[in-house]
Scaffold this motif. Sequence first.
Motif, mmCIF file in Angstrom:
data_model
loop_
_atom_site.group_PDB
_atom_site.id
_atom_site.type_symbol
_atom_site.label_atom_id
_atom_site.label_comp_id
_atom_site.label_asym_id
_atom_site.label_seq_id
_atom_site.Cartn_x
_atom_site.Cartn_y
_atom_site.Cartn_z
ATOM 1 N N ILE A 233 -10.217 45.167 -9.417
ATOM 2 C CA ILE A 233 -8.925 44.476 -8.626
ATOM 3 C C ILE A 233 -9.173 42.914 -7.867
ATOM 4 O O ILE A 233 -8.869 42.310 -8.550
ATOM 5 C CB ILE A 233 -8.332 45.298 -7.282
ATOM 6 N N ARG A 234 -10.644 42.779 -7.607
ATOM 7 C CA ARG A 234 -11.112 41.316 -7.813
ATOM 8 C C ARG A 234 -10.944 40.617 -8.826
ATOM 9 O O ARG A 234 -10.209 39.286 -8.291
ATOM 10 C CB ARG A 234 -12.842 41.468 -7.309
ATOM 11 N N GLU A 235 -10.916 41.365 -10.027
ATOM 12 C CA GLU A 235 -10.495 40.491 -11.186
ATOM 13 C C GLU A 235 -9.297 40.034 -11.364
ATOM 14 O O GLU A 235 -9.094 38.740 -11.800
ATOM 15 C CB GLU A 235 -11.209 41.083 -12.139
ATOM 16 N N LEU A 236 -8.337 41.032 -11.129
ATOM 17 C CA LEU A 236 -7.044 41.011 -11.134
ATOM 18 C C LEU A 236 -5.997 40.225 -10.227
ATOM 19 O O LEU A 236 -5.370 38.935 -10.398
ATOM 20 C CB LEU A 236 -5.952 41.791 -11.244
ATOM 21 N N ALA A 237 -6.846 39.761 -8.967
ATOM 22 C CA ALA A 237 -6.519 38.374 -7.867
ATOM 23 C C ALA A 237 -7.360 37.597 -8.526
ATOM 24 O O ALA A 237 -7.765 37.202 -6.474
ATOM 25 C CB ALA A 237 -6.311 40.115 -6.036
ATOM 26 N N ALA A 238 -8.353 37.084 -8.738
ATOM 27 C CA ALA A 238 -8.680 36.345 -8.556
ATOM 28 C C ALA A 238 -8.421 35.019 -8.324
ATOM 29 O O ALA A 238 -6.916 34.946 -8.759
ATOM 30 C CB ALA A 238 -9.424 36.079 -10.233
ATOM 31 N N ASP A 239 -8.613 34.394 -7.157
ATOM 32 C CA ASP A 239 -8.362 32.822 -6.862
ATOM 33 C C ASP A 239 -7.126 31.920 -7.769
ATOM 34 O O ASP A 239 -7.661 31.615 -9.291
ATOM 35 C CB ASP A 239 -9.266 32.288 -6.922
ATOM 36 N N PRO A 240 -6.336 31.749 -7.245
ATOM 37 C CA PRO A 240 -5.511 31.793 -6.135
ATOM 38 C C PRO A 240 -5.103 33.268 -5.253
ATOM 39 O O PRO A 240 -4.104 33.105 -4.745
ATOM 40 C CB PRO A 240 -4.461 31.211 -6.387
ATOM 41 N N GLY A 241 -4.846 33.966 -5.992
ATOM 42 C CA GLY A 241 -4.327 35.529 -5.704
ATOM 43 C C GLY A 241 -4.791 36.198 -4.846
ATOM 44 O O GLY A 241 -5.800 36.002 -4.236
ATOM 45 N N ILE A 242 -3.613 36.993 -4.701
ATOM 46 C CA ILE A 242 -4.859 37.912 -3.394
ATOM 47 C C ILE A 242 -4.400 39.624 -4.199
ATOM 48 O O ILE A 242 -3.483 39.851 -4.891
ATOM 49 C CB ILE A 242 -3.721 37.689 -1.979
ATOM 50 N N PHE A 243 -4.769 40.487 -2.524
ATOM 51 C CA PHE A 243 -5.187 41.829 -3.350
ATOM 52 C C PHE A 243 -3.942 42.377 -1.687
ATOM 53 O O PHE A 243 -4.365 41.892 -0.656
ATOM 54 C CB PHE A 243 -5.684 42.583 -3.677
ATOM 55 N N VAL A 244 -2.783 43.084 -2.077
ATOM 56 C CA VAL A 244 -2.274 44.094 -1.213
ATOM 57 C C VAL A 244 -3.148 45.934 -1.146
ATOM 58 O O VAL A 244 -2.307 46.176 -1.820
ATOM 59 C CB VAL A 244 -0.826 44.305 -0.556
ATOM 60 N N PRO A 245 -3.919 46.089 -0.441
ATOM 61 C CA PRO A 245 -3.853 48.182 0.367
ATOM 62 C C PRO A 245 -3.144 48.518 0.577
ATOM 63 O O PRO A 245 -2.157 48.207 1.021
ATOM 64 C CB PRO A 245 -4.794 47.762 1.353
ATOM 65 N N GLY A 246 -3.323 49.867 0.713
ATOM 66 C CA GLY A 246 -1.941 50.588 0.397
ATOM 67 C C GLY A 246 -1.897 51.557 1.887
ATOM 68 O O GLY A 246 -0.906 51.768 2.044
ATOM 69 N N HIS A 247 -2.341 50.999 2.371
ATOM 70 C CA HIS A 247 -2.420 52.057 3.930
ATOM 71 C C HIS A 247 -3.262 50.799 4.813
ATOM 72 O O HIS A 247 -2.665 51.607 6.295
ATOM 73 C CB HIS A 247 -3.305 52.922 4.585
ATOM 74 N N ASP A 248 -3.169 50.071 5.143
ATOM 75 C CA ASP A 248 -3.395 49.176 5.860
ATOM 76 C C ASP A 248 -2.562 48.196 6.624
ATOM 77 O O ASP A 248 -1.624 47.809 6.523
ATOM 78 C CB ASP A 248 -4.294 47.944 5.178
ATOM 79 N N PRO A 249 -2.393 49.180 8.183
ATOM 80 C CA PRO A 249 -1.613 47.907 9.629
ATOM 81 C C PRO A 249 -1.480 46.651 9.415
ATOM 82 O O PRO A 249 -0.831 45.359 8.982
ATOM 83 C CB PRO A 249 -2.240 48.263 10.539
#
Length: 270
Positions: A233-249
Amino acid sequence: MIDALRPAAAGTWTVLALQYATRTALRSTLFHQRDERSTESQTVAYYVWLAVSKTRTVLIDAGMSRSTAESKDGLDYHGSPIELLGELGLTPDHIDTCILTHLHYDHTGVVADLPSARYVVQRRELEYWTGPWAARITRGRWLHSQADTEHIRTADRGTRLDLVDGDIDLFPGLSVHAVGGHTAGMQVVRVHTDRGPVVLASDASHFYENIEDDSPFAILHALPDMYGAFDRIRELAADPGIFVPGHDPLVSSRFPAVTAAPGAHAVIIG
């Protein structure tokens, strides 16, 4: 109103997170490793995601049905994914593709209500839940809806069901990536948006904290694979990307609300 959010450029997408439920749980039930905060409570949010391009409308995961939600104590249910799509001006017929990141009950609940959608699931995930091992694992049985999986399994392959193996580009600007960890065939979705790549981690990372602190979630299929999923996930979202978790309010507070539909539980990620 969803047409106003469609990007004009080919291969570019707009991604929304739709929150359909919330509950509170002890951190000891949410994280694999115990620490000094294990006796604290933490809010768990439940999402589906919508990705729209100039020509396509893709739902990532299918949430939880109202009947299932009513059987879950302590769940604050905002509405079914179908109802939340309606708040955005969409009907089930508008969904041309439903990507299923994995086959837990809170991610498959309205698959049968999507009459035109092509289902995309990792072959390993479907084979695990329809094979001999899942039925012998108690926790697996209550995390899984046999009826939802049977609906997916019996869908016409090639027209309604695409079983994929590993990483694949589904459409220009949208790809799926097998990571495992949380489930046998867990996959994440990478989407190209105007603000850069967005990686929808779903339950490969339940909370920002999982990846940011390298702290696995409690429910897992294979611990080494979960760590590997964090790295991917870190690799796929490398700068300038972002990742979005599944259950975080925090997802609902980090991104802007869909102001054109003030009653919707939706935010624009990219």
